[in-house]
Design a protein around this motif. Sequence first.
Motif, PDB file in Angstrom:
ATOM      1  N   PHE A  48       0.851  -1.194   0.000  1.00  0.00           N
ATOM      2  CA  PHE A  48       0.000   0.000   0.000  1.00  0.00           C
ATOM      3  C   PHE A  48       0.884   1.238   0.000  1.00  0.00           C
ATOM      4  N   LEU A  49       0.549   2.159  -0.858  1.00  0.00           N
ATOM      5  CA  LEU A  49       1.314   3.402  -0.954  1.00  0.00           C
ATOM      6  C   LEU A  49       0.720   4.377   0.062  1.00  0.00           C
ATOM      7  N   ASP A  50       1.507   4.669   1.095  1.00  0.00           N
ATOM      8  CA  ASP A  50       0.989   5.498   2.182  1.00  0.00           C
ATOM      9  C   ASP A  50       0.657   6.915   1.762  1.00  0.00           C
ATOM     10  N   ARG A  51       1.641   7.537   1.122  1.00  0.00           N
ATOM     11  CA  ARG A  51       1.412   8.934   0.744  1.00  0.00           C
ATOM     12  C   ARG A  51       1.272   9.041  -0.765  1.00  0.00           C
ATOM     13  N   ARG A 133     -14.590  -4.505 -19.512  1.00  0.00           N
ATOM     14  CA  ARG A 133     -14.723  -3.416 -18.522  1.00  0.00           C
ATOM     15  C   ARG A 133     -15.053  -4.001 -17.161  1.00  0.00           C
ATOM     16  N   PHE A 134     -14.243  -3.646 -16.189  1.00  0.00           N
ATOM     17  CA  PHE A 134     -14.485  -4.080 -14.814  1.00  0.00           C
ATOM     18  C   PHE A 134     -14.892  -2.869 -13.993  1.00  0.00           C
ATOM     19  N   LEU A 135     -15.807  -3.088 -13.077  1.00  0.00           N
ATOM     20  CA  LEU A 135     -16.194  -2.045 -12.128  1.00  0.00           C
ATOM     21  C   LEU A 135     -15.592  -2.423 -10.777  1.00  0.00           C
ATOM     22  N   VAL A 136     -14.832  -1.517 -10.197  1.00  0.00           N
ATOM     23  CA  VAL A 136     -14.139  -1.840  -8.953  1.00  0.00           C
ATOM     24  C   VAL A 136     -14.487  -0.834  -7.856  1.00  0.00           C
ATOM     25  N   GLY A 137     -15.137  -1.331  -6.807  1.00  0.00           N
ATOM     26  CA  GLY A 137     -15.409  -0.505  -5.631  1.00  0.00           C
ATOM     27  C   GLY A 137     -14.232  -0.639  -4.680  1.00  0.00           C
ATOM     28  N   ASN A 138     -13.513   0.444  -4.468  1.00  0.00           N
ATOM     29  CA  ASN A 138     -12.310   0.389  -3.620  1.00  0.00           C
ATOM     30  C   ASN A 138     -12.631   0.874  -2.194  1.00  0.00           C
ATOM     31  N   LYS A 139     -11.679   0.682  -1.305  1.00  0.00           N
ATOM     32  CA  LYS A 139     -11.737   1.083   0.113  1.00  0.00           C
ATOM     33  C   LYS A 139     -12.767   0.268   0.897  1.00  0.00           C
ATOM     34  N   SER A 140     -12.881  -0.985   0.540  1.00  0.00           N
ATOM     35  CA  SER A 140     -13.832  -1.844   1.263  1.00  0.00           C
ATOM     36  C   SER A 140     -13.425  -2.009   2.722  1.00  0.00           C
ATOM     37  N   ASP A 141     -12.158  -1.728   3.035  1.00  0.00           N
ATOM     38  CA  ASP A 141     -11.736  -1.815   4.448  1.00  0.00           C
ATOM     39  C   ASP A 141     -12.434  -0.770   5.298  1.00  0.00           C
ATOM     40  N   ALA A 168     -23.377  -2.518 -12.576  1.00  0.00           N
ATOM     41  CA  ALA A 168     -22.426  -3.299 -13.375  1.00  0.00           C
ATOM     42  C   ALA A 168     -23.162  -4.112 -14.442  1.00  0.00           C
ATOM     43  N   ALA A 169     -24.250  -4.747 -14.028  1.00  0.00           N
ATOM     44  CA  ALA A 169     -25.004  -5.580 -14.970  1.00  0.00           C
ATOM     45  C   ALA A 169     -25.574  -4.726 -16.099  1.00  0.00           C
ATOM     46  N   ALA A 170     -26.065  -3.546 -15.743  1.00  0.00           N
ATOM     47  CA  ALA A 170     -26.673  -2.671 -16.756  1.00  0.00           C
ATOM     48  C   ALA A 170     -25.645  -2.173 -17.770  1.00  0.00           C
ATOM     49  N   HIS A 171     -24.390  -2.165 -17.375  1.00  0.00           N
ATOM     50  CA  HIS A 171     -23.362  -1.627 -18.270  1.00  0.00           C
ATOM     51  C   HIS A 171     -22.380  -2.698 -18.753  1.00  0.00           C
ATOM     52  N   GLY A 172     -22.777  -3.934 -18.592  1.00  0.00           N
ATOM     53  CA  GLY A 172     -21.946  -5.029 -19.113  1.00  0.00           C
ATOM     54  C   GLY A 172     -20.587  -5.117 -18.445  1.00  0.00           C
ATOM     55  N   MET A 173     -20.562  -4.855 -17.149  1.00  0.00           N
ATOM     56  CA  MET A 173     -19.285  -4.928 -16.439  1.00  0.00           C
ATOM     57  C   MET A 173     -19.327  -6.034 -15.395  1.00  0.00           C
ATOM     58  N   ILE A 174     -18.137  -6.409 -14.940  1.00  0.00           N
ATOM     59  CA  ILE A 174     -18.028  -7.357 -13.830  1.00  0.00           C
ATOM     60  C   ILE A 174     -17.633  -6.551 -12.607  1.00  0.00           C
ATOM     61  N   LEU A 175     -18.324  -6.819 -11.502  1.00  0.00           N
ATOM     62  CA  LEU A 175     -18.086  -6.032 -10.289  1.00  0.00           C
ATOM     63  C   LEU A 175     -17.108  -6.716  -9.336  1.00  0.00           C
ATOM     64  N   PHE A 176     -16.223  -5.904  -8.778  1.00  0.00           N
ATOM     65  CA  PHE A 176     -15.346  -6.349  -7.689  1.00  0.00           C
ATOM     66  C   PHE A 176     -15.403  -5.288  -6.600  1.00  0.00           C
ATOM     67  N   GLU A 177     -15.292  -5.733  -5.364  1.00  0.00           N
ATOM     68  CA  GLU A 177     -15.108  -4.789  -4.261  1.00  0.00           C
ATOM     69  C   GLU A 177     -13.810  -5.174  -3.579  1.00  0.00           C
ATOM     70  N   THR A 178     -12.974  -4.192  -3.358  1.00  0.00           N
ATOM     71  CA  THR A 178     -11.655  -4.524  -2.839  1.00  0.00           C
ATOM     72  C   THR A 178     -11.083  -3.391  -2.005  1.00  0.00           C
ATOM     73  N   SER A 179      -9.892  -3.602  -1.513  1.00  0.00           N
ATOM     74  CA  SER A 179      -9.201  -2.563  -0.756  1.00  0.00           C
ATOM     75  C   SER A 179      -7.732  -2.567  -1.141  1.00  0.00           C
ATOM     76  N   ALA A 180      -7.244  -1.403  -1.519  1.00  0.00           N
ATOM     77  CA  ALA A 180      -5.814  -1.297  -1.823  1.00  0.00           C
ATOM     78  C   ALA A 180      -5.011  -1.294  -0.532  1.00  0.00           C
ATOM     79  N   LYS A 181      -5.703  -1.025   0.575  1.00  0.00           N
ATOM     80  CA  LYS A 181      -4.997  -0.875   1.847  1.00  0.00           C
ATOM     81  C   LYS A 181      -4.892  -2.185   2.625  1.00  0.00           C
ATOM     82  N   SER A 182      -6.032  -2.754   2.963  1.00  0.00           N
ATOM     83  CA  SER A 182      -6.013  -3.982   3.763  1.00  0.00           C
ATOM     84  C   SER A 182      -6.562  -5.121   2.950  1.00  0.00           C
TER      85      SER A 182
END
Length: 259
Positions: A48-51, A133-141, A168-182
């Motif tokens: 994880f990039l702190d700053r 096209r992927f849809l990614v929800g970040n900061k799930s932590d 995501a479904a309406a726009h033909g994308m695959i959804l992921f939820e993730t966290s760059a931090k934890s």
Amino acid sequence: MESSLEFSNSFTSVSSPSARCRIFKIIVIGDSGVGKTCLTYRFCAGEFLDRTEATIGVDFRERLVEVEGEKIKLQLWDTAGQERFRKSMVQQYYRNVHAVLFIYDVTRPDSFRGLPAWIEECRRYSLGQEITRFLVGNKSDLRDTCSCDPSSINVEGQVTRDQAQKFAAAHGMILFETSAKSPPGEGEPGGGHQDRVEDVFMALASRLKRQTRPPPPLLNNTGVSGSYCGSYCGSYTGTASFRLPAKKNPHKDFWTCTC
Ligand SMILES: Nc1nc2c(ncn2[C@@H]2O[C@H](COP(=O)(O)OP(=O)(O)OP(=O)(O)O)[C@@H](O)[C@H]2O)c(=O)[nH]1
């Protein structure tokens, strides 16, 4: 911040880059502050990039991975989310793109509501549903801990998984939820229901590999970084992925890559 080009080759998952591997260009877009830089850095540098500072124009990172025995290079183009820093973005950045990652912050509904504008921007550059096209929800932590089914969490001020899934479904994308931090795991916010950053990009690599045909055996090597030009040999369905050259290579019976 460390230059992406400086570290990019030292954090690959494949020890020595192959002289010939397919290269896939992926642009990463979304509102400012959603974590595009952190996500791409996490995948390429493994931490994880702190700053971070706001990206100006485009930052570039890459990593070599192996999918089912084939070495594939993912080139990640981390674009500026702030309008004033996008001025230096040129049409060229949108050329020969194999996939788009749309990023939003699960704790910031405004970044989710901003997605249609990013989709429209891509459409203007001929990057529509025919491209991966992927849809990614970040900061799930940062998602509030809840013992109930995470898909039904409806904490005010957060984007629910259901909402995102429908979008995501309406726009033909695959959804992921993730966290760059934890990295998500048991006992953490998200309770292990979230995806690891590594898995998001490896799923993308796997999809790109499947969607593309093998490169022609004698391709003229005028592409990127001494490797196959992914925009030529890697493309199967993309609309703007390659163009016909002005003339044929007189020595070989195939088209020369011109990008
Ligand atoms: N808690 C948490 N914070 C994160 C995460 N990802 C990024 N951040 C923080 O969010 C802020 C913005 O991250 P960046 O990666 O710079 O965001 P960006 O989308 O690249 O922003 P622009 O360059 O302006 O487009 C930083 O303070 C990061 O530390 C995450 O997964 N969890």
